[in-house]
Each structure stands twice: as structure tokens, then as C-alpha cells.
Enzyme design. Sequence first.
Site, PDB file in Angstrom:
ATOM      1  N   THR A   8      51.533  34.821  19.949  1.00 38.00           N
ATOM      2  CA  THR A   8      51.002  36.043  20.334  1.00 38.00           C
ATOM      3  C   THR A   8      51.609  37.219  19.667  1.00 38.00           C
ATOM      4  O   THR A   8      52.984  37.421  19.513  1.00 38.00           O
ATOM      5  CB  THR A   8      51.341  36.362  21.869  1.00 38.00           C
ATOM      6  OG1 THR A   8      52.868  36.254  22.096  1.00 38.00           O
ATOM      7  CG2 THR A   8      50.875  35.371  22.700  1.00 38.00           C
ATOM      8  N   ASN A  29      52.874  40.561  18.988  1.00 37.83           N
ATOM      9  CA  ASN A  29      53.125  41.856  19.891  1.00 37.83           C
ATOM     10  C   ASN A  29      53.122  43.320  19.386  1.00 37.83           C
ATOM     11  O   ASN A  29      53.208  43.129  18.243  1.00 37.83           O
ATOM     12  CB  ASN A  29      54.699  41.651  20.239  1.00 37.83           C
ATOM     13  CG  ASN A  29      55.113  40.302  21.077  1.00 37.83           C
ATOM     14  OD1 ASN A  29      54.697  39.234  20.812  1.00 37.83           O
ATOM     15  ND2 ASN A  29      55.299  40.459  22.374  1.00 37.83           N
ATOM     16  N   GLU A  60      50.870  41.464  24.403  1.00 34.85           N
ATOM     17  CA  GLU A  60      50.572  40.453  23.379  1.00 34.85           C
ATOM     18  C   GLU A  60      49.176  40.055  23.191  1.00 34.85           C
ATOM     19  O   GLU A  60      48.663  39.809  24.205  1.00 34.85           O
ATOM     20  CB  GLU A  60      51.773  39.575  23.372  1.00 34.85           C
ATOM     21  CG  GLU A  60      52.143  39.266  24.793  1.00 34.85           C
ATOM     22  CD  GLU A  60      53.350  38.386  24.907  1.00 34.85           C
ATOM     23  OE1 GLU A  60      53.425  37.243  24.221  1.00 34.85           O
ATOM     24  OE2 GLU A  60      54.161  38.636  25.628  1.00 34.85           O
TER      25      GLU A  60
HETATM   26  P1  ADP Z   1      57.185  36.644  18.521  1.00 37.98           P
HETATM   27  O1  ADP Z   1      58.149  36.294  19.731  1.00 37.98           O
HETATM   28  O2  ADP Z   1      57.815  37.204  17.336  1.00 37.98           O
HETATM   29  O3  ADP Z   1      55.856  37.285  19.072  1.00 37.98           O
HETATM   30  P2  ADP Z   1      55.162  34.302  18.471  1.00 37.98           P
HETATM   31  O4  ADP Z   1      55.785  32.647  18.595  1.00 37.98           O
HETATM   32  O5  ADP Z   1      54.531  34.666  19.844  1.00 37.98           O
HETATM   33  O6  ADP Z   1      56.658  35.146  18.078  1.00 37.98           O
HETATM   34  O7  ADP Z   1      54.494  34.190  17.077  1.00 37.98           O
HETATM   35  C1  ADP Z   1      53.790  35.645  16.885  1.00 37.98           C
HETATM   36  C2  ADP Z   1      53.411  35.542  15.489  1.00 37.98           C
HETATM   37  O8  ADP Z   1      52.721  34.516  14.867  1.00 37.98           O
HETATM   38  C3  ADP Z   1      52.539  36.984  15.381  1.00 37.98           C
HETATM   39  O9  ADP Z   1      53.372  37.978  15.169  1.00 37.98           O
HETATM   40  C4  ADP Z   1      51.859  36.545  13.887  1.00 37.98           C
HETATM   41  O10 ADP Z   1      52.578  37.253  12.848  1.00 37.98           O
HETATM   42  C5  ADP Z   1      51.738  35.099  14.002  1.00 37.98           C
HETATM   43  N1  ADP Z   1      50.663  34.645  14.199  1.00 37.98           N
HETATM   44  C6  ADP Z   1      50.101  33.551  13.542  1.00 37.98           C
HETATM   45  N2  ADP Z   1      48.720  33.250  13.934  1.00 37.98           N
HETATM   46  C7  ADP Z   1      48.459  33.979  14.940  1.00 37.98           C
HETATM   47  C8  ADP Z   1      47.620  33.934  15.872  1.00 37.98           C
HETATM   48  N3  ADP Z   1      46.425  33.153  16.031  1.00 37.98           N
HETATM   49  N4  ADP Z   1      47.484  35.032  16.904  1.00 37.98           N
HETATM   50  C9  ADP Z   1      48.639  35.823  17.019  1.00 37.98           C
HETATM   51  N5  ADP Z   1      49.777  35.646  16.337  1.00 37.98           N
HETATM   52  C10 ADP Z   1      49.454  34.798  15.320  1.00 37.98           C
HETATM   53 MG    MG Z   2      54.615  36.785  20.661  1.00 35.85          MG
END
Ligand code: ADP
Ligand code: MG
Length: 222
Positions: free
Chosen positions: A49, A51, A141
Site C-alpha cells: 500500500t 501511503n 493508503e
Molecule cells: P510501507 O509500509 O512503506 O507503505 P508497503 O509494504 O505497504 O510499505 O509497500 C508500499 C510500497 O510498495 C509503496 O510505497 C510503493 O513504493 C511500492 N509498491 C509496489 N507496487 C505497489 C502497488 N501495486 N501498490 C502500492 N504500492 C506499491
Molecule cells: Mg503501505
Amino acid sequence: MTETTTTTTEPRPRILYPDSGPEPPYPLRMEGTVISGFGRGSKELGIPTANLPVDAATTPWIADARSGVYFGWASLALPAPHPDSATASSSPPNSNNNNNNTNGTPSSPQTDATQTQFQIYPMVMSIGYNPFYKNSVRSAEVHVLHSFGADFYDAPMRLLILGFVRDERDYSGLDALVEDIRIDCDVARQSLSREAWTPAQGVVGGARGTFDGAWLVRRGEE
Ligand code: ADP
Ligand code: MG
């Protein structure tokens, strides 16, 4: 009304709202730069997600928004080195790659967003409360319904939220949560694929519709 633990077999409709298109108060707008999230490991679940910081000044509606899952369109301005960028990776950032936007104020923070093309993707998102602020500040998110070749932290993102999918729920286990999110994604895809819900500006890997998504791809601050 109160939905607690669900049985995963409970049928959920895949198409929400009339075919005629989004209805007030939608579309709701939101924009910002993708920031780090809460480290909840959503990526490990296969549901990363992106954010967004919640700015109450530019999104006044969010204070009173119902917490839960929403669907709509996201646009991302991915920089040229990103594998999913629309900006030709063979040309350096300031070359004449037919972007006819005005080239003033190179040190402006908007420069990246105005020189990099926004691309539109379907999304599902949750609006809730930020645990970092003891659940007093809203959080947003976005799970973009696209398989990206790389992360896109710091990328400018815009959202047109077109509808509400469901309330937040408590889950007995991870499997039930993931199954519900998988259905949310299906609901978003199917509901958004109708002509009056699909941007006329075009969607990555998709068709053109009649919905006005100009705001998602506009350059500058018009
Ligand atoms: P965080 O806790 O930092 O948000 P996540 O595990 O939720 O980590 O991963 C989010 C990040 O993954 C996003 O900020 C983006 O850079 C990357 N990402 C890759 N593919 C997607 C997708 N399909 N949708 C949203 N984010 C994605
Ligand atoms: Mg996230």
C-alpha cells in the site's frame, strides 16, 4: 449494521453503484507524495500500500470521511529511470521529449511533477486512522492494481475516489483479511471497468471510457 468477523463464503457483489457513473459526493480528490508507511508488512502479503500524507487543508472532506475501503483511480508520475515510467528512459530528463509544458522555475518543487507524465491506474484504498498519532490523525493508503517493476516512494500521486466499498472489519486471521482484500480488488476492477467510470484520458493497459479524468493527468497547477 455492525460487521465483525466475517465468514469468507459470504457473497459480496462485484459491481457497486449504477452504470451511469459516479454520484456525489464523488469524485473526491486527494494528492501528495508517496511516503513510507507503518511497516505492517503489507508487501509481504502481496498487497503493498502506497501511503499518502493526509493534508487537511487540501482534503477538507477527509475529516468526516467514513473509515473503510474505497475504490477509484490513481495517477502516478514515475521518474524516467522507473521501469514503469511513461517518460522515455532513453532520453535524459531535460531533453526535448516532446513535453510542451512551460519550462519556468526549474527549482520549483512542482518541476518533477510537471515534467513527468502522469499515468492512470485502478486502485483500492483504505482511509483510517494513523497509529503513529495515536489514531487521532487520518491515514490513507493505496493499493494500485498493477504489478510494478520497482517501488515508487517519493513519486507524486493523485487520487480520484469514486466510491465506498466497505467498512473496516476485525479479522480472526490473516487468511480472512487477505481474502477480503482480494475481493475488494475484484470489486474495484469490475466496477471501474464500465464505460462511464473509465477515464477518457486512458488507463495503463486498459480501454478509454467517458469519465472525465483530466485532473489526474494535468500538468502544472491549473
Ligand atoms: P510501507 O509500509 O512503506 O507503505 P508497503 O509494504 O505497504 O510499505 O509497500 C508500499 C510500497 O510498495 C509503496 O510505497 C510503493 O513504493 C511500492 N509498491 C509496489 N507496487 C505497489 C502497488 N501495486 N501498490 C502500492 N504500492 C506499491
Ligand atoms: Mg503501505
